[in-house]
Enzyme design. Structure first.
Site, PDB file in Angstrom:
ATOM      1  N   HIS A 405       0.810  -1.210   0.000  1.00 32.51           N
ATOM      2  CA  HIS A 405       0.000   0.000   0.000  1.00 32.51           C
ATOM      3  C   HIS A 405       0.851   1.271   0.000  1.00 32.51           C
ATOM      4  CE1 HIS A 405      -3.974   1.559  -0.034  1.00 32.51           C
ATOM      5  NE2 HIS A 405      -4.532   0.556   0.604  1.00 32.51           N
ATOM      6  N   ASP A 409      -2.451   3.246  -4.152  1.00 27.89           N
ATOM      7  CA  ASP A 409      -3.678   3.098  -3.384  1.00 27.89           C
ATOM      8  C   ASP A 409      -4.550   2.024  -4.027  1.00 27.89           C
ATOM      9  OD1 ASP A 409      -4.755   4.285  -5.634  1.00 27.89           O
ATOM     10  OD2 ASP A 409      -4.889   6.274  -4.724  1.00 27.89           O
TER      11      ASP A 409
END
Length: 434
Positions: A405, A409
């Protein structure tokens, strides 16, 4: 007069500090040539043959099969000189593990009775602790073992090593740590209850203990590091793979080399990474930068008798389906035979994990550190599916993407996975990348 030379476990590269003896290829008394493989060892990366830089008669071996040795530990001694084959008394200088040396190995032969035997130590059973010279080799402790002991406050001077010549191995340090931990738990329990601990009727910790070493240990370390350092997330989607299976059948019916399903999935991955390069990257936390990589070196999970390995297809983005099929086949066979080189097991930028071969539908893959993502592919099975407004039996597959992450995103990860699914459902989408 023969000169006895000692050959030690060489620096294997790739940051490796130790190796396990899997199989001796020579015996005491054998005549060896320069660059002849003398022992097969397993490192954290691969199973490799170690060539000896000296030619002569083997006078001693150090370490039985199954023994783990640090870099620099003695492997064997060779008497060179009158008893050695002509022209082989000089070392080759190739003390690193070789993958194809300049000279072919000589046929193994033993010194016949009546031939002059060189005066040298003799070790027939390969027992640890044998010395090759009068003074004996200096015990070596690998940097990895030193660091492990230092981090846990262990005094190496107070330990007795189980390796050759008293070498302290990683297993010795880990055993001492487990013993200290067990003693600490016992002391805490006794203090909490303030009563004498009962005499145990059976030894604690009984059961089968399987050492985490070699390739299995390296995989365990890498997966643990991935979980510690990478904030990963997973998304998944079901896709209708009917048209992809039909396209593959049409390709293979046209003649020529057969195209594997894995190769088609790899081709889809490289096309998706061209659209979403964030997922073909790594994170440099010291510089606090995400490094997007130019080439796609595609790793793929391969199960072997020695555990899971991840061979790497170099420049996968520049290969067509036929070339990918051939490279997957070559690396898979090398993985099964244990002949993968360290270079073929490192440097991946993205991993494709086809766990559907194990008969499962889905999974949450653990990212192969230091990569940023892994695509998982489940089994392809017939299921009821709404196709063109009607329920029909279609070939359905679940696709899952685990991603770092920090590099992107959920929108980017979802876009990548959706593009992969679109290519699976409509292979013609790939024509845009040709």
């Amino acid at each position: 007069m023969a000169q006895v030379l000692e050959f030690r476990l060489p620096d294997l590269g790739e940051g490796l500090t130790e190796a396990e003896i899997v199989r001796w290829l020579v015996e005491v008394g054998d005549v060896v040539a320069v660059d002849q493989p003398v022992v097969e060892v397993e490192t954290a990366k691969a199973l490799v043959d170690v060539p000896c830089p000296y030619g002569g008669v083997v006078t001693a071996r150090f370490g039985e099969e199954g023994t783990e040795l640090p870099v620099g530990a003695p492997l064997l001694t060779v008497a060179v000189g009158p008893a050695a084959p002509e022209g082989d008394s000089e070392g080759s200088g190739n003390v690193l593990v070789g993958y194809g040396t300049s000279q072919a190995p000589a046929r193994r032969r033993r010194v016949r009775p009546g031939q002059p035997a060189p005066a040298a130590p003799r070790e027939a059973n390969g027992s640890p602790g044998a010395r090759g010279t009068a003074d004996g080799p200096v015990p070596v402790i690998s940097p990895l073992v030193r660091r492990l002991a230092r981090q846990n406050g262990l005094d190496l001077k107070e330990m007795t090593g189980s390796g050759p010549d008293g070498l302290i191995l990683r297993a010795d340090v880990e055993y001492a740590l487990r013993a200290a931990e067990a003693q600490g738990r016992t002391a805490e329990t006794a203090a909490a209850t303030q009563t004498p601990a009962p005499t145990p009727t059976a030894a604690p910790g009984t059961g089968l203990r399987i050492p985490l070493k070699g390739i299995r240990g390296a995989v365990a370390d890498k997966l643990s590091r991935s979980r510690r350092e990478i904030p990963d997330a997973t998304c998944w989607v079901d896709a209708d793979a009917t048209e992809l299976m039909r396209a593959r059948a049409a390709m293979n019916a046209a003649g020529g080399p057969k195209i594997s399903l894995l190769a088609l999935l790899a081709r889809i991955c490289t096309a998706a990474l061209a659209r979403f390069p964030e997922l073909n990257s790594t994170v440099d936390m010291e510089a606090r930068e995400v490094v997007q990589l130019d080439q796609v070196h595609l790793g793929f999970a391969a199960q072997t008798e020695r555990g899971l390995v991840v061979p790497v297809v170099r420049d996968a983005h520049a290969r067509d389906a036929e070339a990918l099929t051939a490279e997957f086949a070559r690396l898979t066979e090398a993985a099964r035979t244990g002949s993968l080189t360290p270079g073929e097991l490192t440097g991946g930028t993205f991993t494709l994990n086809n766990y559907g071969v194990f008969g499962v539908d889905g999974s949450t893959p653990i990212i192969n550190h230091p990569e940023a993502a892994m695509l998982g592919v489940g089994r392809i099975v017939p299921k009821p599916w709404v196709h063109e407004g009607e329920v029909a039996v279609r070939q359905v597959v679940q696709l899952s993407l685990s991603f770092d992450h920090r590099v992107c995103d959920g929108g980017t990860a979802g876009g990548f996975l959706r593009y992969v699914a679109d290519c699976v459902e409509e292979p013609a989408v790939l024509l845009r990348t040709l």
